[in-house]
Design a protein around this motif. Structure first.
Motif, PDB file in Angstrom:
ATOM      1  N   ARG A 171      35.580  35.834  45.458  1.00  0.00           N
ATOM      2  CA  ARG A 171      36.114  34.506  45.160  1.00  0.00           C
ATOM      3  C   ARG A 171      37.407  34.598  44.356  1.00  0.00           C
ATOM      4  NH1 ARG A 171      37.147  29.710  47.079  1.00  0.00           N
ATOM      5  NH2 ARG A 171      37.220  28.148  45.450  1.00  0.00           N
ATOM      6  N   ARG A 172      37.438  35.519  43.400  1.00  0.00           N
ATOM      7  CA  ARG A 172      38.647  35.688  42.583  1.00  0.00           C
ATOM      8  C   ARG A 172      39.827  36.055  43.470  1.00  0.00           C
ATOM      9  NH1 ARG A 172      41.094  40.016  41.047  1.00  0.00           N
ATOM     10  NH2 ARG A 172      39.342  41.429  41.361  1.00  0.00           N
ATOM     11  N   THR A 173      39.613  36.989  44.395  1.00  0.00           N
ATOM     12  CA  THR A 173      40.717  37.402  45.267  1.00  0.00           C
ATOM     13  C   THR A 173      41.076  36.316  46.277  1.00  0.00           C
ATOM     14  OG1 THR A 173      39.195  38.627  46.714  1.00  0.00           O
ATOM     15  CG2 THR A 173      40.314  39.876  44.995  1.00  0.00           C
ATOM     16  N   LEU A 226      43.657  35.274  42.177  1.00  0.00           N
ATOM     17  CA  LEU A 226      43.659  35.536  40.739  1.00  0.00           C
ATOM     18  C   LEU A 226      43.503  37.025  40.462  1.00  0.00           C
ATOM     19  CD1 LEU A 226      41.180  32.744  39.553  1.00  0.00           C
ATOM     20  CD2 LEU A 226      43.668  32.747  39.288  1.00  0.00           C
ATOM     21  N   THR A 227      44.144  37.487  39.414  1.00  0.00           N
ATOM     22  CA  THR A 227      43.915  38.850  38.953  1.00  0.00           C
ATOM     23  C   THR A 227      42.742  38.836  37.987  1.00  0.00           C
ATOM     24  OG1 THR A 227      45.362  38.647  37.016  1.00  0.00           O
ATOM     25  CG2 THR A 227      46.390  39.382  39.107  1.00  0.00           C
ATOM     26  N   GLN A 228      42.205  40.010  37.700  1.00  0.00           N
ATOM     27  CA  GLN A 228      41.137  40.095  36.702  1.00  0.00           C
ATOM     28  C   GLN A 228      41.649  39.604  35.354  1.00  0.00           C
ATOM     29  OE1 GLN A 228      40.059  44.241  37.027  1.00  0.00           O
ATOM     30  NE2 GLN A 228      38.417  43.806  38.481  1.00  0.00           N
ATOM     31  N   GLU A 229      42.890  39.886  35.058  1.00  0.00           N
ATOM     32  CA  GLU A 229      43.478  39.453  33.792  1.00  0.00           C
ATOM     33  C   GLU A 229      43.550  37.928  33.700  1.00  0.00           C
ATOM     34  OE1 GLU A 229      47.527  40.157  31.164  1.00  0.00           O
ATOM     35  OE2 GLU A 229      47.030  41.560  32.767  1.00  0.00           O
ATOM     36  N   GLU A 230      43.963  37.277  34.789  1.00  0.00           N
ATOM     37  CA  GLU A 230      44.060  35.817  34.793  1.00  0.00           C
ATOM     38  C   GLU A 230      42.686  35.168  34.637  1.00  0.00           C
ATOM     39  OE1 GLU A 230      48.021  35.266  37.612  1.00  0.00           O
ATOM     40  OE2 GLU A 230      46.059  35.591  38.544  1.00  0.00           O
ATOM     41  N   LEU A 231      41.693  35.701  35.343  1.00  0.00           N
ATOM     42  CA  LEU A 231      40.338  35.154  35.223  1.00  0.00           C
ATOM     43  C   LEU A 231      39.802  35.394  33.815  1.00  0.00           C
ATOM     44  CD1 LEU A 231      37.899  33.741  36.400  1.00  0.00           C
ATOM     45  CD2 LEU A 231      37.145  35.947  37.346  1.00  0.00           C
ATOM     46  N   GLY A 232      40.037  36.575  33.297  1.00  0.00           N
ATOM     47  CA  GLY A 232      39.594  36.887  31.935  1.00  0.00           C
ATOM     48  C   GLY A 232      40.203  35.934  30.912  1.00  0.00           C
ATOM     49  N   ARG A 233      41.490  35.671  31.062  1.00  0.00           N
ATOM     50  CA  ARG A 233      42.171  34.758  30.137  1.00  0.00           C
ATOM     51  C   ARG A 233      41.547  33.363  30.197  1.00  0.00           C
ATOM     52  NH1 ARG A 233      48.247  35.465  31.027  1.00  0.00           N
ATOM     53  NH2 ARG A 233      47.065  36.510  32.538  1.00  0.00           N
ATOM     54  N   ALA A 234      41.234  32.882  31.416  1.00  0.00           N
ATOM     55  CA  ALA A 234      40.623  31.562  31.572  1.00  0.00           C
ATOM     56  C   ALA A 234      39.237  31.505  30.925  1.00  0.00           C
ATOM     57  CB  ALA A 234      40.523  31.204  33.058  1.00  0.00           C
ATOM     58  N   LEU A 235      38.529  32.638  30.953  1.00  0.00           N
ATOM     59  CA  LEU A 235      37.181  32.708  30.379  1.00  0.00           C
ATOM     60  C   LEU A 235      37.182  33.145  28.920  1.00  0.00           C
ATOM     61  CD1 LEU A 235      35.440  34.463  33.401  1.00  0.00           C
ATOM     62  CD2 LEU A 235      35.154  32.072  32.707  1.00  0.00           C
ATOM     63  N   GLN A 241      38.912  43.806  31.341  1.00  0.00           N
ATOM     64  CA  GLN A 241      37.930  44.884  31.472  1.00  0.00           C
ATOM     65  C   GLN A 241      36.524  44.319  31.630  1.00  0.00           C
ATOM     66  OE1 GLN A 241      40.259  44.853  28.972  1.00  0.00           O
ATOM     67  NE2 GLN A 241      41.051  46.900  28.607  1.00  0.00           N
ATOM     68  N   GLN A 242      36.249  43.225  30.909  1.00  0.00           N
ATOM     69  CA  GLN A 242      34.931  42.599  31.012  1.00  0.00           C
ATOM     70  C   GLN A 242      34.742  41.998  32.402  1.00  0.00           C
ATOM     71  OE1 GLN A 242      32.430  42.819  28.725  1.00  0.00           O
ATOM     72  NE2 GLN A 242      31.226  42.006  30.389  1.00  0.00           N
ATOM     73  N   VAL A 243      35.780  41.379  32.941  1.00  0.00           N
ATOM     74  CA  VAL A 243      35.710  40.848  34.310  1.00  0.00           C
ATOM     75  C   VAL A 243      35.420  41.996  35.267  1.00  0.00           C
ATOM     76  CG1 VAL A 243      37.002  39.736  36.186  1.00  0.00           C
ATOM     77  CG2 VAL A 243      37.241  38.894  33.834  1.00  0.00           C
ATOM     78  N   GLN A 244      36.123  43.110  35.075  1.00  0.00           N
ATOM     79  CA  GLN A 244      35.917  44.281  35.927  1.00  0.00           C
ATOM     80  C   GLN A 244      34.478  44.780  35.828  1.00  0.00           C
ATOM     81  OE1 GLN A 244      37.954  48.018  34.846  1.00  0.00           O
ATOM     82  NE2 GLN A 244      38.770  47.970  36.934  1.00  0.00           N
ATOM     83  N   LYS A 245      33.918  44.781  34.630  1.00  0.00           N
ATOM     84  CA  LYS A 245      32.536  45.228  34.445  1.00  0.00           C
ATOM     85  C   LYS A 245      31.552  44.293  35.145  1.00  0.00           C
ATOM     86  CE  LYS A 245      33.321  47.777  30.209  1.00  0.00           C
ATOM     87  NZ  LYS A 245      33.041  47.888  28.774  1.00  0.00           N
ATOM     88  N   TYR A 246      31.838  42.983  35.135  1.00  0.00           N
ATOM     89  CA  TYR A 246      30.987  42.051  35.872  1.00  0.00           C
ATOM     90  C   TYR A 246      31.086  42.331  37.369  1.00  0.00           C
ATOM     91  CZ  TYR A 246      30.495  39.060  31.705  1.00  0.00           C
ATOM     92  OH  TYR A 246      30.210  38.561  30.463  1.00  0.00           O
ATOM     93  N   GLU A 247      32.303  42.531  37.861  1.00  0.00           N
ATOM     94  CA  GLU A 247      32.514  42.726  39.295  1.00  0.00           C
ATOM     95  C   GLU A 247      31.884  44.011  39.809  1.00  0.00           C
ATOM     96  OE1 GLU A 247      36.681  42.336  40.174  1.00  0.00           O
ATOM     97  OE2 GLU A 247      36.656  40.172  39.813  1.00  0.00           O
ATOM     98  N   GLU A 298      35.263  28.072  36.674  1.00  0.00           N
ATOM     99  CA  GLU A 298      36.635  28.573  36.784  1.00  0.00           C
ATOM    100  C   GLU A 298      37.015  28.925  38.228  1.00  0.00           C
ATOM    101  OE1 GLU A 298      39.086  28.556  34.606  1.00  0.00           O
ATOM    102  OE2 GLU A 298      37.734  27.705  33.114  1.00  0.00           O
ATOM    103  N   LEU A 299      36.027  29.341  39.012  1.00  0.00           N
ATOM    104  CA  LEU A 299      36.299  29.732  40.402  1.00  0.00           C
ATOM    105  C   LEU A 299      36.062  28.584  41.394  1.00  0.00           C
ATOM    106  CD1 LEU A 299      34.735  33.323  40.292  1.00  0.00           C
ATOM    107  CD2 LEU A 299      37.165  32.702  40.189  1.00  0.00           C
ATOM    108  N   ASN A 300      35.759  27.400  40.861  1.00  0.00           N
ATOM    109  CA  ASN A 300      35.580  26.186  41.673  1.00  0.00           C
ATOM    110  C   ASN A 300      34.510  26.333  42.748  1.00  0.00           C
ATOM    111  OD1 ASN A 300      37.682  24.763  40.297  1.00  0.00           O
ATOM    112  ND2 ASN A 300      39.167  25.918  41.503  1.00  0.00           N
TER     113      ASN A 300
END
Length: 142
Positions: free
Chosen positions: A35-37, A41-50, A55-61, A78-80
Motif C-alpha cells: 500500500r505504501r508503494t 510513499l517512502t518509508q521515511e514519509e510514512l514514518g514521519r506521518a506516524l 527504520q520502524q516502518v521497515q521493521k513492520y514491513e 495514513e494509508l487510506n
C-alpha cells in the motif's frame, strides 16, 4: 490453554517463546509495503506521518517487529484503507515463501525486484553470471 502452550509449560518453557501468528505478521508487513508503494510513499514519509522512524516502518514491513492494534489503526488511517485491507487474501494454511533477499537491505530489495521483472530467461542468466563474475573479481580492500 492451547496444546502447544501446555506442551511448552510441561517442558518448563515460557509460552512467550511461541509465535503462532508469525505468518500473519509477515503478510501484514507485505500489505503495508504494497500500500505504501502504491501511494508512492517512502518509508521515511510514512514514518514521519506516524511520528516514528523509517527504520520502524521497515521493521513492520519485514515483520521484524509486530504491529500493535493501535499502530495498525494509525497505518490504516495514513494509508487510506480499512483495517481489513491488511488481511485481505490472507490464508493461514498457505505456506509462506520467504523473500529471496531476506527483506532487510534496500539495495538488495531493489536489485531482486528489478531482476525478477526481466522476462527473458537468457538475459536473466547472463546478468546472474555477470553478477557472479563481479563478485569474484572485486578488489580486496585493505
Amino acid at each position: 490453554m492451547t496444546q502447544i502452550a501446555q506442551t511448552r509449560q510441561t517442558a518448563g518453557l515460557p509460552a512467550a517463546k511461541i509465535v503462532p501468528g508469525r505468518r500473519a505478521d509477515d503478510y501484514v508487513g507485505e500489505r503495508i509495503r504494497e500500500r505504501r508503494t502504491e501511494l508512492g510513499l517512502t518509508q521515511e514519509e510514512l514514518g514521519r506521518a506516524l511520528k516514528i522512524s523509517y527504520q520502524q516502518v521497515q521493521k513492520y514491513e519485514t515483520a521484524a517487529n509486530r504491529v500493535s492494534a493501535g499502530r495498525l489503526y494509525e497505518l490504516a488511517r495514513e494509508l487510506n484503507v480499512g483495517i481489513a485491507y491488511f488481511f485481505e487474501g490472507f490464508d493461514s494454511a498457505q505456506q509462506g515463501v520467504p523473500m529471496p533477499h531476506g527483506g532487510h537491505n534496500r539495495a538488495a530489495i531493489d536489485l531482486v525486484r528489478n531482476f525478477l521483472e526481466i522476462k527473458d530467461e537468457d538475459l536473466r542468466a547472463s546478468i546472474g553470471s555477470l553478477l557472479k563474475a563481479v563478485r569474484d573479481h572485486q578488489p580486496v580492500r585493505s
